[in-house]
Every structure is written in structure tokens, then in C-alpha cells.
Write a protein that holds these residues in place. Structure first.
Motif, PDB file in Angstrom:
ATOM      1  N   ASP A  15       0.040   2.520  -9.856  1.00 10.07           N
ATOM      2  CA  ASP A  15       0.250   3.940  -9.576  1.00 10.07           C
ATOM      3  C   ASP A  15       1.718   4.167  -9.205  1.00 10.07           C
ATOM      4  O   ASP A  15       2.176   3.719  -8.150  1.00 10.07           O
ATOM      5  CB  ASP A  15      -0.665   4.380  -8.435  1.00 10.07           C
ATOM      6  CG  ASP A  15      -0.640   5.879  -8.191  1.00 10.07           C
ATOM      7  OD1 ASP A  15       0.394   6.534  -8.464  1.00 10.07           O
ATOM      8  OD2 ASP A  15      -1.660   6.408  -7.704  1.00 10.07           O
ATOM      9  N   SER A  16       2.443   4.857 -10.058  1.00  6.52           N
ATOM     10  CA  SER A  16       3.876   5.062  -9.838  1.00  6.52           C
ATOM     11  C   SER A  16       4.161   5.845  -8.553  1.00  6.52           C
ATOM     12  O   SER A  16       5.217   5.691  -7.959  1.00  6.52           O
ATOM     13  CB  SER A  16       4.520   5.744 -11.045  1.00  6.52           C
ATOM     14  OG  SER A  16       3.907   6.979 -11.293  1.00  6.52           O
ATOM     15  N   SER A  38       2.821  -2.930 -13.459  1.00  8.57           N
ATOM     16  CA  SER A  38       1.792  -3.817 -14.014  1.00  8.57           C
ATOM     17  C   SER A  38       1.999  -5.220 -13.470  1.00  8.57           C
ATOM     18  O   SER A  38       3.125  -5.627 -13.176  1.00  8.57           O
ATOM     19  CB  SER A  38       1.844  -3.840 -15.546  1.00  8.57           C
ATOM     20  OG  SER A  38       2.901  -4.653 -16.010  1.00  8.57           O
ATOM     21  N   ALA A  39       0.891  -5.930 -13.349  1.00  8.50           N
ATOM     22  CA  ALA A  39       0.961  -7.303 -12.862  1.00  8.50           C
ATOM     23  C   ALA A  39       1.778  -8.165 -13.817  1.00  8.50           C
ATOM     24  O   ALA A  39       2.566  -9.005 -13.375  1.00  8.50           O
ATOM     25  CB  ALA A  39      -0.451  -7.869 -12.698  1.00  8.50           C
ATOM     26  N   GLU A  40       1.634  -7.939 -15.111  1.00 10.11           N
ATOM     27  CA  GLU A  40       2.349  -8.745 -16.096  1.00 10.11           C
ATOM     28  C   GLU A  40       3.865  -8.637 -15.908  1.00 10.11           C
ATOM     29  O   GLU A  40       4.566  -9.636 -15.914  1.00 10.11           O
ATOM     30  CB  GLU A  40       1.964  -8.338 -17.528  1.00 10.11           C
ATOM     31  CG  GLU A  40       0.523  -8.649 -17.888  1.00 10.11           C
ATOM     32  CD  GLU A  40      -0.472  -7.575 -17.462  1.00 10.11           C
ATOM     33  OE1 GLU A  40      -0.092  -6.610 -16.754  1.00 10.11           O
ATOM     34  OE2 GLU A  40      -1.648  -7.713 -17.818  1.00 10.11           O
ATOM     35  N   GLU A  41       4.360  -7.401 -15.730  1.00  9.21           N
ATOM     36  CA  GLU A  41       5.804  -7.196 -15.514  1.00  9.21           C
ATOM     37  C   GLU A  41       6.271  -7.847 -14.218  1.00  9.21           C
ATOM     38  O   GLU A  41       7.294  -8.514 -14.176  1.00  9.21           O
ATOM     39  CB  GLU A  41       6.128  -5.698 -15.457  1.00  9.21           C
ATOM     40  CG  GLU A  41       6.020  -4.974 -16.761  1.00  9.21           C
ATOM     41  CD  GLU A  41       6.258  -3.484 -16.577  1.00  9.21           C
ATOM     42  OE1 GLU A  41       6.964  -2.919 -17.433  1.00  9.21           O
ATOM     43  OE2 GLU A  41       5.761  -2.888 -15.597  1.00  9.21           O
ATOM     44  N   LEU A  56       3.988  -7.401  -2.501  1.00 13.76           N
ATOM     45  CA  LEU A  56       2.965  -6.425  -2.125  1.00 13.76           C
ATOM     46  C   LEU A  56       2.166  -6.154  -3.397  1.00 13.76           C
ATOM     47  O   LEU A  56       2.683  -5.558  -4.345  1.00 13.76           O
ATOM     48  CB  LEU A  56       3.593  -5.139  -1.598  1.00 13.76           C
ATOM     49  CG  LEU A  56       4.350  -5.252  -0.275  1.00 13.76           C
ATOM     50  CD1 LEU A  56       5.069  -3.945   0.042  1.00 13.76           C
ATOM     51  CD2 LEU A  56       3.404  -5.634   0.859  1.00 13.76           C
ATOM     52  N   MET A  57       0.921  -6.616  -3.437  1.00 12.91           N
ATOM     53  CA  MET A  57       0.118  -6.608  -4.668  1.00 12.91           C
ATOM     54  C   MET A  57      -1.071  -5.667  -4.566  1.00 12.91           C
ATOM     55  O   MET A  57      -1.972  -5.878  -3.739  1.00 12.91           O
ATOM     56  CB  MET A  57      -0.390  -8.028  -4.929  1.00 12.91           C
ATOM     57  CG  MET A  57      -1.313  -8.179  -6.113  1.00 12.91           C
ATOM     58  SD  MET A  57      -0.470  -8.079  -7.694  1.00 12.91           S
ATOM     59  CE  MET A  57       0.465  -9.607  -7.644  1.00 12.91           C
ATOM     60  N   ASP A  58      -1.071  -4.636  -5.406  1.00  9.53           N
ATOM     61  CA  ASP A  58      -2.253  -3.787  -5.535  1.00  9.53           C
ATOM     62  C   ASP A  58      -3.358  -4.653  -6.130  1.00  9.53           C
ATOM     63  O   ASP A  58      -3.131  -5.395  -7.088  1.00  9.53           O
ATOM     64  CB  ASP A  58      -1.933  -2.603  -6.451  1.00  9.53           C
ATOM     65  CG  ASP A  58      -3.106  -1.658  -6.641  1.00  9.53           C
ATOM     66  OD1 ASP A  58      -4.008  -1.635  -5.780  1.00  9.53           O
ATOM     67  OD2 ASP A  58      -3.120  -0.935  -7.647  1.00  9.53           O
ATOM     68  N   MET A  59      -4.538  -4.574  -5.588  1.00  9.34           N
ATOM     69  CA  MET A  59      -5.609  -5.446  -6.047  1.00  9.34           C
ATOM     70  C   MET A  59      -6.411  -4.851  -7.204  1.00  9.34           C
ATOM     71  O   MET A  59      -7.023  -5.587  -7.970  1.00  9.34           O
ATOM     72  CB  MET A  59      -6.548  -5.795  -4.880  1.00  9.34           C
ATOM     73  CG  MET A  59      -5.852  -6.545  -3.750  1.00  9.34           C
ATOM     74  SD  MET A  59      -4.935  -8.020  -4.270  1.00  9.34           S
ATOM     75  CE  MET A  59      -6.271  -9.145  -4.604  1.00  9.34           C
ATOM     76  N   MET A  64      -4.721  -6.726 -15.796  1.00  6.52           N
ATOM     77  CA  MET A  64      -4.739  -7.873 -14.900  1.00  6.52           C
ATOM     78  C   MET A  64      -4.784  -7.350 -13.467  1.00  6.52           C
ATOM     79  O   MET A  64      -3.852  -6.710 -13.008  1.00  6.52           O
ATOM     80  CB  MET A  64      -3.493  -8.750 -15.081  1.00  6.52           C
ATOM     81  CG  MET A  64      -3.482  -9.959 -14.150  1.00  6.52           C
ATOM     82  SD  MET A  64      -1.959 -10.933 -14.187  1.00  6.52           S
ATOM     83  CE  MET A  64      -2.075 -11.695 -15.787  1.00  6.52           C
ATOM     84  N   ASP A  65      -5.888  -7.627 -12.767  1.00  2.00           N
ATOM     85  CA  ASP A  65      -5.981  -7.144 -11.392  1.00  2.00           C
ATOM     86  C   ASP A  65      -5.245  -8.081 -10.438  1.00  2.00           C
ATOM     87  O   ASP A  65      -4.735  -9.133 -10.832  1.00  2.00           O
ATOM     88  CB  ASP A  65      -7.437  -6.929 -10.968  1.00  2.00           C
ATOM     89  CG  ASP A  65      -8.258  -8.208 -10.883  1.00  2.00           C
ATOM     90  OD1 ASP A  65      -7.685  -9.312 -10.733  1.00  2.00           O
ATOM     91  OD2 ASP A  65      -9.492  -8.100 -10.943  1.00  2.00           O
TER      92      ASP A  65
END
Length: 125
Positions: A15-16, A38-41, A56-59, A64-65
Motif C-alpha cells: 500500500d503506497s 512489493s516483496a520481490e523489489e 519493516l515487512m507488511d505481512m 509474495m506475502d
């Protein structure tokens, strides 16, 4: 391991609005940060930069979660000691434990309380 200083917080959230708000909050508090949607980036950056101090990782992200992304991070030889802080709006009973079991160092629920965020950063950086 390099002698390079780890001083950048990596924000990964699809979410930007969240990445913008976190980035702005961190910068106003004197932290350096990079944000990706995105997790990939975010994982590509983490693979190639030695100055990442914390993630800080959004789950809950599409494709890819955060759970999958944490497993990937743990496999990185260079960055496997970088603490990942799980950030989620899914503040349900047992979520904290699930995130910690998945490999997160700590957990913050959304909406993020800035004082709690700063305490967590101080603890892990």
C-alpha cells in the motif's frame, strides 16, 4: 561481512499510502529509509545492499506475502542477521506468535503507533 554501516530501514508494503507515511515518519525522526511496494523489489534491494539495518515487512501482500519474504531473507547469506519487523493490519489473536514463528524479530500492528514504532526501532537497531 563488510565493515559498512547498517543505517537504512527497508520498508516493504504493497500500500503506497503506508510506505509514504512510514517513510515520512522515519525521515522526520532522523532515520534513513527506502520503501518498496512489493516483496520481490524489496528482496532485490536487500540482496544487493549491505547498509540495510532493519526491515519493516507488511505481512499481507499479493504475490509474495511477508511470511514467504521472511523465509527468503533468512536464506540470504549476507543479510540473514537483519531483523525483520512484521507489520500487519490483521491484528488478530495469535498473529504476533505466528509472525515470530515465521522468523520475524518483532511485531507491530496497524495503524502504527509512532511511539511503539520508535521503541521497536531503538530495540533492534
Amino acid at each position: 561481512m563488510s565493515d559498512k554501516k547498517r543505517d537504512v530501514i527497508l520498508i516493504i508494503d504493497d500500500d503506497s499510502r503506508n510506505t509514504f507515511a512510514l517513510n515520512l515518519t522515519l525521515k522526520t525522526k532522523g532515520y534513513k529509509s527506502l520503501a518498496f511496494n512489493s516483496a520481490e523489489e524489496g528482496l532485490e534491494i536487500l540482496k544487493n545492499r549491505e547498509n540495510i539495518a532493519l526491515v519493516l515487512m507488511d505481512m499481507m501482500m499479493p504475490e509474495m506475502d511477508g511470511y514467504q519474504a521472511i523465509k527468503e531473507i533468512q536464506s540470504f547469506e549476507l543479510n540473514n542477521e537483519v531483523p525483520v519487523i512484521a507489520v500487519t493490519a490483521q491484528a488478530m489473536s495469535g498473529d504476533r506468535e505466528k509472525c515470530i514463528e515465521a522468523g520475524a524479530a518483532d511485531y507491530i500492528a496497524k495503524p502504527i503507533d509512532v511511539d511503539i514504532l520508535l521503541e521497536v526501532l531503538k530495540k533492534w537497531m
